[in-house]
Enzyme design. Structure first.
Site, PDB file in Angstrom:
ATOM      1  N   ASN A 154      -5.072  -1.211  -4.716  1.00 28.99           N
ATOM      2  CA  ASN A 154      -5.123  -2.242  -3.680  1.00 28.99           C
ATOM      3  C   ASN A 154      -6.509  -2.379  -3.057  1.00 28.99           C
ATOM      4  OD1 ASN A 154      -2.424  -2.819  -4.004  1.00 28.99           O
ATOM      5  ND2 ASN A 154      -1.757  -1.505  -2.336  1.00 28.99           N
ATOM      6  N   ALA A 159      -0.875   0.064   5.247  1.00 26.18           N
ATOM      7  CA  ALA A 159      -0.185   1.325   4.959  1.00 26.18           C
ATOM      8  C   ALA A 159      -0.155   1.677   3.476  1.00 26.18           C
ATOM      9  CB  ALA A 159       1.244   1.259   5.502  1.00 26.18           C
ATOM     10  N   ASP A 160      -0.899   0.941   2.645  1.00 25.55           N
ATOM     11  CA  ASP A 160      -0.854   1.189   1.197  1.00 25.55           C
ATOM     12  C   ASP A 160      -2.255   1.060   0.579  1.00 25.55           C
ATOM     13  OD1 ASP A 160       0.455   1.766  -1.182  1.00 25.55           O
ATOM     14  OD2 ASP A 160       1.074  -0.301  -1.546  1.00 25.55           O
ATOM     15  N   PRO A 161      -3.257   1.759   1.138  1.00 28.84           N
ATOM     16  CA  PRO A 161      -4.636   1.568   0.655  1.00 28.84           C
ATOM     17  C   PRO A 161      -4.998   2.469  -0.533  1.00 28.84           C
ATOM     18  CG  PRO A 161      -4.678   2.988   2.551  1.00 28.84           C
ATOM     19  CD  PRO A 161      -3.231   2.618   2.320  1.00 28.84           C
ATOM     20  N   HIS A 162      -4.229   2.390  -1.631  1.00 27.33           N
ATOM     21  CA  HIS A 162      -4.577   3.168  -2.824  1.00 27.33           C
ATOM     22  C   HIS A 162      -5.554   2.373  -3.687  1.00 27.33           C
ATOM     23  CE1 HIS A 162      -1.954   0.700  -5.331  1.00 27.33           C
ATOM     24  NE2 HIS A 162      -1.044   0.807  -4.361  1.00 27.33           N
TER      25      HIS A 162
END
Length: 190
Positions: free
Chosen positions: A105, A99-102
């Site tokens: 990351n 849920a945090d694929p920026h």
């Protein structure tokens, strides 16, 4: 609902700071997606992980946007395609979603793989939601408006809209034409 949103954000923040859970998430993510072509998921070591430190393999790589790799942007597009394929697979197939694929990351490894990092924010997508999303995509692809509307209602996307439309119809605040139009639209949302 603002209080619910704040509670969810707070719970997610505490989950992200739970390094033992993050190590377990990393192991699961690696088992599910580590063999996908072009994807690298580092090994986690729960036996070495504590409340304050997560132990994982070191990954060499470059943070995005990867436009300066001398490929005229082709490498960035290839990595985007790998990430998109992996994300669709996460949501629609397995249901365990990063849920945090920026870009902080995600790394491009020297071998050209897309490496996923930071497994603190993960989401479990229930099978009913996954099947609903597939039905929604099929309805959009085939231009089946009834299937799209029915699926959006089943997924809960149109509940608030439906309630507002019903309130407008019953309040008498709209013109006769608007009320007639709403009475045609509402059954499609049932």
């Amino acid at each position: 609902d603002l209080p619910l949103a704040v509670d969810c954000i707070g719970a997610q923040l505490f989950d992200e700071l739970d390094y033992q859970k993050e190590a377990q998430n990393a192991l699961r993510f690696r088992a599910l997606y580590g063999d996908l072509d072009g994807v690298l998921v580092p090994e986690a070591y729960p036996q070495l992980t504590s409340r304050r430190v997560v132990a994982m393999d070191w990954v060499e790589g470059l943070k995005g946007p990867w436009t300066d790799l001398g490929s005229g942007g082709d490498e960035a597009w290839r990595l985007l395609a790998v990430g998109l394929q992996c994300s669709v697979y996460q949501v629609l197939s397995k249901g365990f979603f990063h849920a945090d694929p920026h870009l902080g990351n995600l790394l491009r490894t020297p071998q050209g793989q897309l490496a996923y990092l930071d497994f603190g924010m993960m989401v479990e997508v229930p099978s009913s939601t996954r099947f609903g999303l597939v039905a929604l995509l099929l309805g959009l692809q085939t231009k089946d408006v009834a299937l799209v509307a029915e699926t959006l209602v089943k997924l809960g996307f149109l509940d608030e809209l439906k309630q507002r439309l019903e309130a407008t119809c019953s309040s008498g605040s709209s013109s006769e034409v608007e009320a007639a139009a709403l009475k045609v639209v509402l059954p499609a949302l049932e």
